[in-house]
Design an enzyme around this catalytic site. Structure first.
Site, PDB file in Angstrom:
ATOM      1  CE  LYS A  76      -4.123   1.563   2.739  1.00  0.00           C
ATOM      2  NZ  LYS A  76      -4.717   1.376   3.791  1.00  0.00           N
ATOM      3  CB  SER A 151      -8.349   2.847   2.642  1.00  0.00           C
ATOM      4  OG  SER A 151      -7.432   2.328   3.719  1.00  0.00           O
ATOM      5  CB  SER A 175      -8.331  -0.284   5.192  1.00  0.00           C
ATOM      6  OG  SER A 175      -9.164   1.010   5.333  1.00  0.00           O
TER       7      SER A 175
HETATM    8  N1  GLN Z   1     -13.306   2.939   5.963  1.00  0.00           N
HETATM    9  C1  GLN Z   1     -12.489   3.439   7.168  1.00  0.00           C
HETATM   10  C2  GLN Z   1     -12.132   5.026   7.031  1.00  0.00           C
HETATM   11  O1  GLN Z   1     -12.549   5.550   6.080  1.00  0.00           O
HETATM   12  C3  GLN Z   1     -11.531   2.552   7.359  1.00  0.00           C
HETATM   13  C4  GLN Z   1     -10.152   3.080   6.974  1.00  0.00           C
HETATM   14  C5  GLN Z   1      -8.912   2.321   7.067  1.00  0.00           C
HETATM   15  O2  GLN Z   1      -9.215   1.078   7.668  1.00  0.00           O
HETATM   16  N2  GLN Z   1      -7.651   2.684   6.879  1.00  0.00           N
HETATM   17  O3  GLN Z   1     -11.675   5.479   7.944  1.00  0.00           O
END
Ligand code: GLN
Length: 460
Positions: A76, A151, A175
Site C-alpha cells: 500500500k 481503503s 481497510s
Molecule cells: N473506512 C474506514 C475509514 O475510512 C477505514 C479506513 C482504514 O481502515 N484505513 O476510515
C-alpha cells in the site's frame, strides 16, 4: 496460473529450484503489463525487482534462504520503502520518495521477499472503495463493475488480478477486510501492537495495524507469523510469541453479536449469514449469542478518533519537510477529516468529542474482553451491503456506515480477519462476499482457526 499455490508450498518450490524467483517476478510483470493500465492497481513498479530476483536465484545454491524466498509483495502506498514513491495516493505526497524502509519492508527483504511495487488506495487510507485516491480508482478483476473496497483497494485488487503473491495493507477501521471481502480473498487486521507500524503513514495511530492480504487463509497466517513481533522502533509493538497458526481439528464456541443482526442491510448477505451459522452448527460447533455494550455507537466513536489523530498527523505535511502543503493539495475526504479533527480539537470543546469517543472505545473493549470468556471467536459479516457500483454517489454517512462490523475490532485492539465465503448473484454479476472472524487480543491462533473453518465452507 501465477498465484494459485498456497504460499508455503510456493516458497518450498522456489527453494527446491522448481520455480525460479526470476520466473515468478516475470509472470507477475506479464500480468501487470497486460492489465495494469486497465485496472489502475500499481502506482509504481520497483525497477529493481527483476535484478533482486536474479540475485536471489544466484543465492539459492548457498542454501541459506529466508522464509519469504522469492515471494512477490505489493505494498500500500502509505508504507515507506527507500527510493519508491510513497504518495499515500495523494497529490500532497505525489513526488515524495521514501528515505528509509518501514519495519515490515525490512522483514520482507531480510526474509528474501521481493517488492514488486506500490499499489493504489483511498487517499491517506481514508475510504471504503478506493475512489478517494488522487490517482483514480482501481478495478476489482473479480467484480469489475463494483468498487474493490477500501481503503486498501489496490492491496485487494492486486491479488484478485493475480499481480502479486501477497499484498500488505493498513487497517484502521476495516481497510484490509473490506477489500478482502469485495475481492474474494483473505485480509487480516492483527491485534493492535502485533506488527510494528514503524514507517507507516498513520491515519490514526491508536487504531492502525499492518496486515497481509492473500488468496487463502494459510498464506495469510504464514505471512503474519513472520512480520509480527517487537521492534524498538515502535513503542507499542509487543514482544509476544506468535502462537502456531497450524490448522487444528477442534470444535469451538462461536459468538454471534446480537446487535448486528438488524444491521445487515442486504437481504442476500443476511441469508448467507444464517446459512453459514447453520453449517457451522452442523459441523459440531456451538453458536452462542452475545451482546457487546455500546457496539451500535462504534462508528460514531471511531470517526472522531480518526479525525483528531489524522489532523495531528497531517501537521508535518507543511511543504517544508514533506511534499506539498496539505491544505492546498489534499482531496475532499482527507480535508474533511483533518478540518473536522481541527475543529473538534479546539480548546472550547475541551476535548468533549474525543473524550466521549475514547470512553465508548473503552466500553466496547471491556465488553469484548468479557465476551471472549464465553466464546472462542466471533463471526460477523464484513459489510452490511454489497460493494457499490464504481462511480455511484453515496452520502458521507452511508459511506461511514459501511464500517459498522469492522471498526469495533480496531477500537478494542483485538484481531480480526476476513475470508471469502461465497458469491452473490446480482443480474449478470457474481459478487464475492466475505465474513469476519474476531478473536481476543493476541489470539490470532484462534482467529485463524475460525477463518480456516469458514474457508472450508466456501461456496457451500
Ligand atoms: N473506512 C474506514 C475509514 O475510512 C477505514 C479506513 C482504514 O481502515 N484505513 O476510515
Amino acid at each position: 496460473m501465477v498465484n494459485n499455490a498456497n504460499l508455503i508450498e510456493k516458497v518450498a518450490k522456489m527453494k527446491a529450484g522448481e520455480l525460479t524467483c526470476t520466473k515468478n517476478v516475470q509472470d507477475f510483470l506479464a500480468e501487470v503489463e497486460k492489465n495494469n493500465k486497465k485496472y489502475n492497481i500499481f502506482l509504481e513498479i520497483n525497477k529493481n525487482a527483476l535484478k533482486r530476483a536474479q540475485e536471489l536465484d544466484n543465492k539459492r545454491k548457498t542454501g541459506d534462504l529466508g522464509k519469504f524466498y522469492g515471494l512477490v509483495f505489493a505494498l500500500k502506498s502509505n508504507m515507506s520503502v527507500e527510493g519508491l514513491t510513497i504518495s499515500c495516493a495523494s497529490k500532497t505526497l505525489e513526488t515524495y520518495k521514501g528515505t528509509y524502509n518501514a519495519d515490515v519492508v525490512e522483514t520482507i527483504l531480510k526474509e528474501d521477499g521481493i517488492i514488486l511495487g506500490i499499489v493504489n488506495n483511498d487517499e491517506f487510507a481514508s475510504g471504503i472503495s478506493g475512489e478517494t485516491s488522487a490517482f483514480g480508482p482501481c478495478i476489482n478483476a473479480n467484480a469489475p463493475l463494483r468498487v474493490p473496497g477500501g481503503s486498501s483497494a489496490g492491496s485487494g485488487a492486486v491479488i484478485a488480478a493475480k499481480m502479486a503473491d501477497v499484498a500488505l495493507g493498513s487497517d484502521t477501521g476495516g481497510s484490509n477486510r473490506n477489500p478482502a471481502s469485495h475481492c474474494g480473498i483473505t485480509g487480516i487486521k492483527p491485534s493492535y501492537g502485533r506488527v510494528s507500524r514503524f514507517g507507516l503513514m498513520d491515519l490514526s495511530m491508536s487504531l492502525d495495524q499492518i496486515g497481509p492480504l492473500t488468496k487463502d487463509v494459510s498464506s495469510a497466517a504464514f505471512i503474519l507469523q513472520e512480520i509480527a513481533g517487537y521492534s524498538e522502533n515502535d513503542a507499542i509493538s509487543i514482544d509476544r510469541k506468535v502462537q502456531s497458526y497450524e490448522k487444528k481439528d477442534s470444535k469451538y464456541t462461536i459468538g454471534i453479536i446480537k446487535e448486528f443482526d438488524d444491521m445487515i442491510a442486504d437481504e442476500k448477505i443476511k441469508e448467507l449469514y444464517i446459512n453459514k451459522k447453520e453449517k457451522l452448527q452442523s459441523l459440531g460447533h456451538t453458536i452462542k449469542e452475545i451482546s457487546i455494550d455500546d457496539i451500535t455507537l462504534a462508528v460514531e466513536a471511531y470517526y472522531p478518533i480518526v479525525y483528531v489523530e489524522f489532523f495531528s498527523g497531517t501537521r508535518k505535511l507543511d511543504s517544508v519537510k514533506y511534499g506539498k502543503k496539505f491544505e492546498a493539495a489534499a482531496g475532499i475526504e482527507a480535508l474533511r477529516r483533518a478540518m473536522g479533527g481541527q475543529e473538534i480539537s479546539k480548546s472550547e470543546f475541551d476535548g468533549a468529542y474525543y473524550k466521549k469517543a475514547l470512553k465508548v472505545k473503552e466500553i466496547i473493549s471491556d465488553s469484548f474482553s468479557k465476551a471472549f470468556k464465553e466464546v472462542d471467536f466471533i463471526l460477523t459479516p464484513i459489510s452490511p451491503s454489497l460493494p457499490h457500483k464504481l462511480g455511484e454517489s453515496m452520502s458521507v454517512e452511508d459511506g461511514y456506515a459501511v464500517d459498522v462490523f469492522t471498526c469495533p475490532s480496531n477500537l478494542a485492539g483485538i484481531c480480526a480477519g476476513a475470508v471469502s465465503v461465497d458469491k452473490i448473484k446480482e443480474g449478470d454479476e457474481e459478487i464475492p462476499v466475505g465474513f469476519q472472524i474476531m478473536a481476543n487480543k493476541f489470539r490470532e491462533d484462534l482467529m485463524f482457526q475460525g477463518l480456516y473453518i469458514l474457508e472450508s465452507l466456501q461456496n457451500r
